[in-house]
Design a protein around this motif. Structure first.
Motif, PDB file in Angstrom:
ATOM      1  N   VAL A 249       6.628  19.742  -0.986  1.00 29.51           N
ATOM      2  CA  VAL A 249       7.497  18.577  -1.130  1.00 29.51           C
ATOM      3  C   VAL A 249       8.960  19.007  -1.081  1.00 29.51           C
ATOM      4  O   VAL A 249       9.799  18.385  -0.431  1.00 29.51           O
ATOM      5  CB  VAL A 249       7.199  17.847  -2.448  1.00 29.51           C
ATOM      6  CG1 VAL A 249       8.194  16.712  -2.677  1.00 29.51           C
ATOM      7  CG2 VAL A 249       5.775  17.312  -2.463  1.00 29.51           C
ATOM      8  N   ASP A 250       9.278  20.084  -1.783  1.00 31.63           N
ATOM      9  CA  ASP A 250      10.658  20.562  -1.878  1.00 31.63           C
ATOM     10  C   ASP A 250      10.650  22.083  -1.824  1.00 31.63           C
ATOM     11  O   ASP A 250      10.043  22.727  -2.676  1.00 31.63           O
ATOM     12  CB  ASP A 250      11.285  20.061  -3.183  1.00 31.63           C
ATOM     13  CG  ASP A 250      12.753  20.435  -3.317  1.00 31.63           C
ATOM     14  OD1 ASP A 250      13.311  21.016  -2.365  1.00 31.63           O
ATOM     15  OD2 ASP A 250      13.347  20.157  -4.383  1.00 31.63           O
ATOM     16  N   GLU A 251      11.321  22.640  -0.835  1.00 29.17           N
ATOM     17  CA  GLU A 251      11.381  24.095  -0.694  1.00 29.17           C
ATOM     18  C   GLU A 251      12.547  24.696  -1.476  1.00 29.17           C
ATOM     19  O   GLU A 251      12.613  25.913  -1.659  1.00 29.17           O
ATOM     20  CB  GLU A 251      11.526  24.474   0.788  1.00 29.17           C
ATOM     21  CG  GLU A 251      10.418  23.949   1.693  1.00 29.17           C
ATOM     22  CD  GLU A 251       9.116  24.720   1.538  1.00 29.17           C
ATOM     23  OE1 GLU A 251       9.106  25.750   0.838  1.00 29.17           O
ATOM     24  OE2 GLU A 251       8.105  24.273   2.116  1.00 29.17           O
ATOM     25  N   ALA A 252      13.472  23.849  -1.943  1.00 22.91           N
ATOM     26  CA  ALA A 252      14.696  24.350  -2.557  1.00 22.91           C
ATOM     27  C   ALA A 252      14.491  24.889  -3.967  1.00 22.91           C
ATOM     28  O   ALA A 252      15.361  25.597  -4.488  1.00 22.91           O
ATOM     29  CB  ALA A 252      15.756  23.250  -2.574  1.00 22.91           C
ATOM     30  N   ASP A 253      13.369  24.537  -4.611  1.00 19.20           N
ATOM     31  CA  ASP A 253      13.162  24.982  -5.997  1.00 19.20           C
ATOM     32  C   ASP A 253      12.186  26.154  -6.092  1.00 19.20           C
ATOM     33  O   ASP A 253      11.580  26.382  -7.132  1.00 19.20           O
ATOM     34  CB  ASP A 253      12.680  23.819  -6.868  1.00 19.20           C
ATOM     35  CG  ASP A 253      11.436  23.151  -6.320  1.00 19.20           C
ATOM     36  OD1 ASP A 253      10.881  23.640  -5.317  1.00 19.20           O
ATOM     37  OD2 ASP A 253      11.017  22.133  -6.897  1.00 19.20           O
ATOM     38  N   ASN A 254      12.032  26.899  -5.005  1.00 19.62           N
ATOM     39  CA  ASN A 254      11.103  28.034  -4.997  1.00 19.62           C
ATOM     40  C   ASN A 254      11.728  29.319  -5.516  1.00 19.62           C
ATOM     41  O   ASN A 254      11.031  30.317  -5.675  1.00 19.62           O
ATOM     42  CB  ASN A 254      10.587  28.295  -3.572  1.00 19.62           C
ATOM     43  CG  ASN A 254       9.556  27.282  -3.130  1.00 19.62           C
ATOM     44  OD1 ASN A 254       9.494  26.183  -3.653  1.00 19.62           O
ATOM     45  ND2 ASN A 254       8.745  27.641  -2.163  1.00 19.62           N
ATOM     46  N   VAL A 255      13.033  29.325  -5.755  1.00 22.20           N
ATOM     47  CA  VAL A 255      13.743  30.549  -6.102  1.00 22.20           C
ATOM     48  C   VAL A 255      14.128  30.549  -7.582  1.00 22.20           C
ATOM     49  O   VAL A 255      14.572  29.533  -8.120  1.00 22.20           O
ATOM     50  CB  VAL A 255      14.999  30.715  -5.227  1.00 22.20           C
ATOM     51  CG1 VAL A 255      15.820  31.923  -5.676  1.00 22.20           C
ATOM     52  CG2 VAL A 255      14.606  30.854  -3.765  1.00 22.20           C
TER      53      VAL A 255
ATOM     54  N   CYS B   2       0.872  -1.181   0.000  1.00 23.29           N
ATOM     55  CA  CYS B   2       0.000   0.000   0.000  1.00 23.29           C
ATOM     56  C   CYS B   2       0.906   1.227   0.000  1.00 23.29           C
ATOM     57  O   CYS B   2       1.604   1.480   0.988  1.00 23.29           O
ATOM     58  CB  CYS B   2      -0.915  -0.003   1.219  1.00 23.29           C
ATOM     59  SG  CYS B   2      -1.851   1.532   1.459  1.00 23.29           S
ATOM     60  N   SER B   3       0.919   1.964  -1.101  1.00 18.14           N
ATOM     61  CA  SER B   3       1.794   3.136  -1.215  1.00 18.14           C
ATOM     62  C   SER B   3       1.059   4.395  -0.780  1.00 18.14           C
ATOM     63  O   SER B   3      -0.100   4.610  -1.142  1.00 18.14           O
ATOM     64  CB  SER B   3       2.287   3.305  -2.660  1.00 18.14           C
ATOM     65  OG  SER B   3       3.132   2.233  -3.024  1.00 18.14           O
ATOM     66  N   GLN B   4       1.744   5.203   0.000  1.00 19.12           N
ATOM     67  CA  GLN B   4       1.225   6.491   0.464  1.00 19.12           C
ATOM     68  C   GLN B   4       2.075   7.601  -0.154  1.00 19.12           C
ATOM     69  O   GLN B   4       3.145   7.930   0.343  1.00 19.12           O
ATOM     70  CB  GLN B   4       1.283   6.563   1.994  1.00 19.12           C
ATOM     71  CG  GLN B   4       0.408   5.558   2.705  1.00 19.12           C
ATOM     72  CD  GLN B   4      -1.067   5.912   2.608  1.00 19.12           C
ATOM     73  OE1 GLN B   4      -1.442   7.083   2.647  1.00 19.12           O
ATOM     74  NE2 GLN B   4      -1.908   4.910   2.456  1.00 19.12           N
ATOM     75  N   PRO B   5       1.616   8.193  -1.273  1.00 23.62           N
ATOM     76  CA  PRO B   5       2.414   9.236  -1.919  1.00 23.62           C
ATOM     77  C   PRO B   5       2.375  10.536  -1.126  1.00 23.62           C
ATOM     78  O   PRO B   5       1.490  10.752  -0.301  1.00 23.62           O
ATOM     79  CB  PRO B   5       1.729   9.401  -3.281  1.00 23.62           C
ATOM     80  CG  PRO B   5       0.308   9.003  -3.030  1.00 23.62           C
ATOM     81  CD  PRO B   5       0.370   7.895  -2.010  1.00 23.62           C
ATOM     82  N   ASP B   6       3.349  11.384  -1.394  1.00 27.63           N
ATOM     83  CA  ASP B   6       3.399  12.710  -0.773  1.00 27.63           C
ATOM     84  C   ASP B   6       2.373  13.589  -1.478  1.00 27.63           C
ATOM     85  O   ASP B   6       2.518  13.904  -2.669  1.00 27.63           O
ATOM     86  CB  ASP B   6       4.804  13.301  -0.920  1.00 27.63           C
ATOM     87  CG  ASP B   6       5.022  14.488  -0.004  1.00 27.63           C
ATOM     88  OD1 ASP B   6       4.043  15.202   0.277  1.00 27.63           O
ATOM     89  OD2 ASP B   6       6.170  14.699   0.424  1.00 27.63           O
ATOM     90  N   MET B   7       1.330  13.987  -0.769  1.00 30.32           N
ATOM     91  CA  MET B   7       0.232  14.737  -1.368  1.00 30.32           C
ATOM     92  C   MET B   7       0.378  16.251  -1.210  1.00 30.32           C
ATOM     93  O   MET B   7      -0.564  17.002  -1.422  1.00 30.32           O
ATOM     94  CB  MET B   7      -1.102  14.281  -0.762  1.00 30.32           C
ATOM     95  CG  MET B   7      -1.433  12.828  -1.034  1.00 30.32           C
ATOM     96  SD  MET B   7      -1.483  12.409  -2.801  1.00 30.32           S
ATOM     97  CE  MET B   7      -2.910  13.368  -3.317  1.00 30.32           C
ATOM     98  N   ARG B   8       1.563  16.722  -0.855  1.00 28.30           N
ATOM     99  CA  ARG B   8       1.772  18.159  -0.726  1.00 28.30           C
ATOM    100  C   ARG B   8       2.012  18.806  -2.086  1.00 28.30           C
ATOM    101  O   ARG B   8       2.456  18.143  -3.032  1.00 28.30           O
ATOM    102  CB  ARG B   8       2.967  18.439   0.189  1.00 28.30           C
ATOM    103  CG  ARG B   8       2.759  18.041   1.636  1.00 28.30           C
ATOM    104  CD  ARG B   8       4.019  18.253   2.446  1.00 28.30           C
ATOM    105  NE  ARG B   8       5.094  17.376   2.003  1.00 28.30           N
ATOM    106  CZ  ARG B   8       6.334  17.412   2.486  1.00 28.30           C
ATOM    107  NH1 ARG B   8       6.638  18.298   3.432  1.00 28.30           N
ATOM    108  NH2 ARG B   8       7.251  16.576   2.036  1.00 28.30           N
TER     109      ARG B   8
END
Length: 249
Positions: free
Chosen positions: A232-238, A137-143
């Protein structure tokens, strides 16, 4: 060993182990439902087991041990749960089916169960045993995941201003609520740009008018600079670039 907030369903019991010789057809496992975690809610999984009587058996036992492979793990780890022990059938039955629910699953992660089966004779001695692993049962990151992709500029008719056009996208699996975009030119901050939100998997452009930048001048933009959106990833906001050459509309 990891610990998750799982709702206990059954009392733990103990029994001695025995070597496995049960035929493959005597046991089976499956997943009844795999509920993916949503915004503010945890995921869950319900496993199913089936076992049939073997020669000399008078009672059947089954146990589900939850295993998880969470983000960053190289393999599956056993999950400690309360009251997760052996479940007994009634004496003398030919078939024993059980459904086991685990709740409070965190994401992202993959979950399965090691299902152990035991057959006992009339004296309570183990006459056979078996073990199987369930499907996953996979639980993906839903953010959501916000990214700034491009910046262009257009002339406005005002020599001191430009119309900036910013490309952005949400590469995550969850919708983003409203957020701001910070904008600075040559290290000097400009007024924030507001975005009403961005659905999962969608791209859009945001246009705003601001003071004209000079050719080659460094420009920096950042989505959600106050970190109001869990991503999920804050590093690609810039997006760091230089002043775009304006085109005529």
């Amino acid at each position: 060993m990891r610990r998750l907030a799982l709702i206990p369903l059954l009392l733990a019991l103990a029994a001695p182990a025995a070597a496995s010789a049960a035929p493959a057809s005597a046991v089976s496992t499956g997943i009844d439902q795999c509920v993916v975690a949503g915004s503010g809610t945890a995921g869950s999984v319900q496993f199913r087991s089936r076992m049939t009587a073997v020669p000399r058996s008078q009672q059947m036992w089954v146990r589900f041990d939850l295993q998880a492979r969470l983000s960053g793990d190289s393999g599956y780890q056993n999950v400690s749960t309360r009251d997760n022990g052996w479940i007994k059938s009634n004496a003398g039955v030919d078939e024993f089916i059980w459904h086991k629910l685990f709740q409070g699953l965190s994401a992202p992660g993959d979950y399965r169960a090691r299902v152990r089966f035991r057959w006992l004779d009339a004296d309570g001695k183990v006459v056979d045993s078996a073990s199987r692993r369930t499907a996953v049962c996979s639980q993906p990151d839903m953010r959501p995941n916000l990214e700034l992709t491009s910046l262009t500029a257009e002339s406005t008719g005002d020599a001191g201003q430009l119309r900036y056009v910013l490309g952005l996208r949400n590469t995550g699996k969850g919708d983003s609520a409203a957020f701001d975009i910070s904008f600075s030119v040559g290290g000097a901050p400009r007024p924030l740009v507001s975005v009403s939100g961005l659905p999962a998997g969608r791209s859009q452009t945001v246009a705003f008018v601001g003071d004209r930048c000079r050719p080659g001048e460094p420009v920096r933009l950042e989505a959600d600079p106050s970190d109001r959106i869990a991503e999920v990833d804050e590093a690609d906001n810039v997006l760091s670039t230089t002043c775009p050459a304006p085109v005529r509309r």
